[in-house]
Design a protein around this motif. Sequence first.
Motif, PDB file in Angstrom:
ATOM      1  N   LEU A 200       0.833  -1.196   0.000  1.00  0.00           N
ATOM      2  CA  LEU A 200       0.000   0.000   0.000  1.00  0.00           C
ATOM      3  C   LEU A 200       0.871   1.251   0.000  1.00  0.00           C
ATOM      4  O   LEU A 200       1.938   1.281   0.628  1.00  0.00           O
ATOM      5  CB  LEU A 200      -0.930   0.009   1.213  1.00  0.00           C
ATOM      6  CG  LEU A 200      -1.953  -1.128   1.257  1.00  0.00           C
ATOM      7  CD1 LEU A 200      -2.680  -1.143   2.589  1.00  0.00           C
ATOM      8  CD2 LEU A 200      -2.953  -0.981   0.114  1.00  0.00           C
ATOM      9  N   LEU A 201       0.400   2.287  -0.668  1.00  0.00           N
ATOM     10  CA  LEU A 201       1.134   3.538  -0.754  1.00  0.00           C
ATOM     11  C   LEU A 201       0.659   4.508   0.318  1.00  0.00           C
ATOM     12  O   LEU A 201      -0.313   4.266   1.032  1.00  0.00           O
ATOM     13  CB  LEU A 201       0.993   4.128  -2.152  1.00  0.00           C
ATOM     14  CG  LEU A 201       1.488   3.219  -3.287  1.00  0.00           C
ATOM     15  CD1 LEU A 201       1.394   3.930  -4.618  1.00  0.00           C
ATOM     16  CD2 LEU A 201       2.925   2.760  -3.040  1.00  0.00           C
ATOM     17  N   ASP A 202       1.364   5.646   0.419  1.00  0.00           N
ATOM     18  CA  ASP A 202       1.168   6.549   1.560  1.00  0.00           C
ATOM     19  C   ASP A 202      -0.263   7.029   1.721  1.00  0.00           C
ATOM     20  O   ASP A 202      -0.785   7.094   2.836  1.00  0.00           O
ATOM     21  CB  ASP A 202       2.114   7.744   1.439  1.00  0.00           C
ATOM     22  CG  ASP A 202       3.560   7.349   1.722  1.00  0.00           C
ATOM     23  OD1 ASP A 202       3.790   6.227   2.199  1.00  0.00           O
ATOM     24  OD2 ASP A 202       4.458   8.170   1.453  1.00  0.00           O
ATOM     25  N   ASP A 203      -0.926   7.388   0.617  1.00  0.00           N
ATOM     26  CA  ASP A 203      -2.299   7.896   0.726  1.00  0.00           C
ATOM     27  C   ASP A 203      -3.231   6.839   1.313  1.00  0.00           C
ATOM     28  O   ASP A 203      -4.054   7.137   2.188  1.00  0.00           O
ATOM     29  CB  ASP A 203      -2.819   8.343  -0.653  1.00  0.00           C
ATOM     30  CG  ASP A 203      -2.190   9.652  -1.102  1.00  0.00           C
ATOM     31  OD1 ASP A 203      -1.571  10.339  -0.264  1.00  0.00           O
ATOM     32  OD2 ASP A 203      -2.317   9.977  -2.300  1.00  0.00           O
ATOM     33  N   ASP A 204      -3.102   5.597   0.853  1.00  0.00           N
ATOM     34  CA  ASP A 204      -3.942   4.518   1.373  1.00  0.00           C
ATOM     35  C   ASP A 204      -3.580   4.177   2.815  1.00  0.00           C
ATOM     36  O   ASP A 204      -4.456   3.871   3.634  1.00  0.00           O
ATOM     37  CB  ASP A 204      -3.807   3.272   0.496  1.00  0.00           C
ATOM     38  CG  ASP A 204      -4.547   3.409  -0.825  1.00  0.00           C
ATOM     39  OD1 ASP A 204      -5.568   4.122  -0.855  1.00  0.00           O
ATOM     40  OD2 ASP A 204      -4.101   2.818  -1.810  1.00  0.00           O
ATOM     41  N   ILE A 205      -2.287   4.228   3.126  1.00  0.00           N
ATOM     42  CA  ILE A 205      -1.860   3.950   4.499  1.00  0.00           C
ATOM     43  C   ILE A 205      -2.479   4.954   5.471  1.00  0.00           C
ATOM     44  O   ILE A 205      -3.035   4.572   6.516  1.00  0.00           O
ATOM     45  CB  ILE A 205      -0.319   3.975   4.595  1.00  0.00           C
ATOM     46  CG1 ILE A 205       0.271   2.737   3.909  1.00  0.00           C
ATOM     47  CG2 ILE A 205       0.147   4.048   6.050  1.00  0.00           C
ATOM     48  CD1 ILE A 205       1.785   2.744   3.803  1.00  0.00           C
ATOM     49  N   SER A 206      -2.412   6.230   5.126  1.00  0.00           N
ATOM     50  CA  SER A 206      -2.988   7.268   5.991  1.00  0.00           C
ATOM     51  C   SER A 206      -4.486   7.079   6.150  1.00  0.00           C
ATOM     52  O   SER A 206      -5.034   7.221   7.259  1.00  0.00           O
ATOM     53  CB  SER A 206      -2.691   8.659   5.420  1.00  0.00           C
ATOM     54  OG  SER A 206      -1.308   8.896   5.366  1.00  0.00           O
ATOM     55  N   ARG A 207      -5.151   6.755   5.053  1.00  0.00           N
ATOM     56  CA  ARG A 207      -6.610   6.588   5.113  1.00  0.00           C
ATOM     57  C   ARG A 207      -7.000   5.408   5.989  1.00  0.00           C
ATOM     58  O   ARG A 207      -7.909   5.496   6.820  1.00  0.00           O
ATOM     59  CB  ARG A 207      -7.168   6.404   3.697  1.00  0.00           C
ATOM     60  CG  ARG A 207      -8.676   6.158   3.672  1.00  0.00           C
ATOM     61  CD  ARG A 207      -9.152   5.810   2.272  1.00  0.00           C
ATOM     62  NE  ARG A 207      -8.464   4.646   1.712  1.00  0.00           N
ATOM     63  CZ  ARG A 207      -8.734   3.397   2.084  1.00  0.00           C
ATOM     64  NH1 ARG A 207      -9.632   3.133   3.024  1.00  0.00           N
ATOM     65  NH2 ARG A 207      -8.081   2.395   1.514  1.00  0.00           N
ATOM     66  N   ILE A 208      -6.301   4.275   5.802  1.00  0.00           N
ATOM     67  CA  ILE A 208      -6.648   3.076   6.567  1.00  0.00           C
ATOM     68  C   ILE A 208      -6.406   3.294   8.063  1.00  0.00           C
ATOM     69  O   ILE A 208      -7.229   2.898   8.894  1.00  0.00           O
ATOM     70  CB  ILE A 208      -5.842   1.861   6.049  1.00  0.00           C
ATOM     71  CG1 ILE A 208      -6.343   1.470   4.651  1.00  0.00           C
ATOM     72  CG2 ILE A 208      -5.954   0.678   6.999  1.00  0.00           C
ATOM     73  CD1 ILE A 208      -5.479   0.440   3.952  1.00  0.00           C
ATOM     74  N   ILE A 209      -5.308   3.921   8.408  1.00  0.00           N
ATOM     75  CA  ILE A 209      -5.031   4.187   9.824  1.00  0.00           C
ATOM     76  C   ILE A 209      -6.082   5.130  10.407  1.00  0.00           C
ATOM     77  O   ILE A 209      -6.577   4.926  11.536  1.00  0.00           O
ATOM     78  CB  ILE A 209      -3.610   4.761   9.988  1.00  0.00           C
ATOM     79  CG1 ILE A 209      -2.572   3.678   9.673  1.00  0.00           C
ATOM     80  CG2 ILE A 209      -3.405   5.313  11.398  1.00  0.00           C
ATOM     81  CD1 ILE A 209      -1.143   4.165   9.668  1.00  0.00           C
ATOM     82  N   SER A 210      -6.455   6.162   9.634  1.00  0.00           N
ATOM     83  CA  SER A 210      -7.499   7.080  10.094  1.00  0.00           C
ATOM     84  C   SER A 210      -8.835   6.374  10.262  1.00  0.00           C
ATOM     85  O   SER A 210      -9.541   6.564  11.269  1.00  0.00           O
ATOM     86  CB  SER A 210      -7.627   8.237   9.100  1.00  0.00           C
ATOM     87  OG  SER A 210      -8.673   9.115   9.478  1.00  0.00           O
ATOM     88  N   ASP A 211      -9.202   5.527   9.289  1.00  0.00           N
ATOM     89  CA  ASP A 211     -10.478   4.790   9.367  1.00  0.00           C
ATOM     90  C   ASP A 211     -10.477   3.815  10.544  1.00  0.00           C
ATOM     91  O   ASP A 211     -11.502   3.625  11.212  1.00  0.00           O
ATOM     92  CB  ASP A 211     -10.729   4.030   8.064  1.00  0.00           C
ATOM     93  CG  ASP A 211     -11.086   4.950   6.908  1.00  0.00           C
ATOM     94  OD1 ASP A 211     -11.349   6.142   7.159  1.00  0.00           O
ATOM     95  OD2 ASP A 211     -11.093   4.466   5.755  1.00  0.00           O
ATOM     96  N   ALA A 212      -9.330   3.182  10.808  1.00  0.00           N
ATOM     97  CA  ALA A 212      -9.242   2.238  11.924  1.00  0.00           C
ATOM     98  C   ALA A 212      -9.479   2.949  13.251  1.00  0.00           C
ATOM     99  O   ALA A 212     -10.189   2.441  14.135  1.00  0.00           O
ATOM    100  CB  ALA A 212      -7.882   1.548  11.923  1.00  0.00           C
ATOM    101  N   LYS A 213      -8.906   4.140  13.395  1.00  0.00           N
ATOM    102  CA  LYS A 213      -9.133   4.916  14.619  1.00  0.00           C
ATOM    103  C   LYS A 213     -10.596   5.303  14.754  1.00  0.00           C
ATOM    104  O   LYS A 213     -11.192   5.213  15.829  1.00  0.00           O
ATOM    105  CB  LYS A 213      -8.248   6.171  14.608  1.00  0.00           C
ATOM    106  CG  LYS A 213      -6.772   5.885  14.816  1.00  0.00           C
ATOM    107  CD  LYS A 213      -5.954   7.169  14.772  1.00  0.00           C
ATOM    108  CE  LYS A 213      -4.462   6.877  14.978  1.00  0.00           C
ATOM    109  NZ  LYS A 213      -3.651   8.122  14.892  1.00  0.00           N
ATOM    110  N   HIS A 214     -11.185   5.718  13.645  1.00  0.00           N
ATOM    111  CA  HIS A 214     -12.597   6.133  13.654  1.00  0.00           C
ATOM    112  C   HIS A 214     -13.505   4.958  14.010  1.00  0.00           C
ATOM    113  O   HIS A 214     -14.487   5.121  14.756  1.00  0.00           O
ATOM    114  CB  HIS A 214     -12.976   6.693  12.288  1.00  0.00           C
ATOM    115  CG  HIS A 214     -14.423   7.065  12.172  1.00  0.00           C
ATOM    116  ND1 HIS A 214     -14.936   8.210  12.750  1.00  0.00           N
ATOM    117  CD2 HIS A 214     -15.460   6.435  11.551  1.00  0.00           C
ATOM    118  CE1 HIS A 214     -16.237   8.278  12.495  1.00  0.00           C
ATOM    119  NE2 HIS A 214     -16.576   7.212  11.769  1.00  0.00           N
TER     120      HIS A 214
END
Length: 244
Positions: A200-214
């Motif tokens: 996974l690339l940076d944009d997807d990594i940031s999104r997945i981590i943000s979604d996991a927290k949410h």
Amino acid sequence: MSDVLEPSNVINRLYNAKRFEELYHYCQALLSKDPTDILALQNISLACLNLEEFTKTIQYCDEVLKRDHTDAYALHNKIYALENLHRYDDVLECCNTLLDMDNTDTWALNSAGLASAELDEYKDAIQYFERALKQDPRNVTALLNMALIFRRQSKLQESIHWYDEALLVNPSLSEAVTARTDAYKSLGLDDESFLAAQGLLDDDISRIISDAKHNGCTVFHQLCLDDMNRLGKRNPHDKNPFRV
């Protein structure tokens, strides 16, 4: 019909068959008849390069360069040999000859950048790679070289960025995936390291981590949830099947 005994045809057959020892002796025979035979000099240097006879490669290239110091084929072979002998100052000299002829030559720019890096001249190396990327922003070699330069300087976030750029151009670069994974791990960013290992690339990594927290779940669970959503297998009535 082409003459199978024509020297260029014989040389092509031997080279394509990777019969480099025979190619060397064949070119030697041609040079015994005519020491100035450019075809023989060029290809005997190529044979020596493949036989890892790097000093001989340089000697034969120099015979060509005595007659024409701008001969690109001889300069390329000489650079390869010099790199293997770790003679990086001489590599730069040859690269600059190529760049004097064509300052947009991305191969010469990348080679000069790598030589500068080996000499610990990192600012110069970056400038060479930036020039290559100015000519071709999708030049994977220059992108990977930029990542390598920053990794050598322990500037891991910058290195990750350039590996990401390279993977945007060519997602199949397994060495870039591994390097990004290791860089995140070295920074203590385990979630990012795990996701980077999945390609996974940076944009997807940031999104997945943000979604996991949410969603109050682990990044692994979020990744699985995204996969189910993509495959259409998620229960539409279950807002978060992995909530803990």
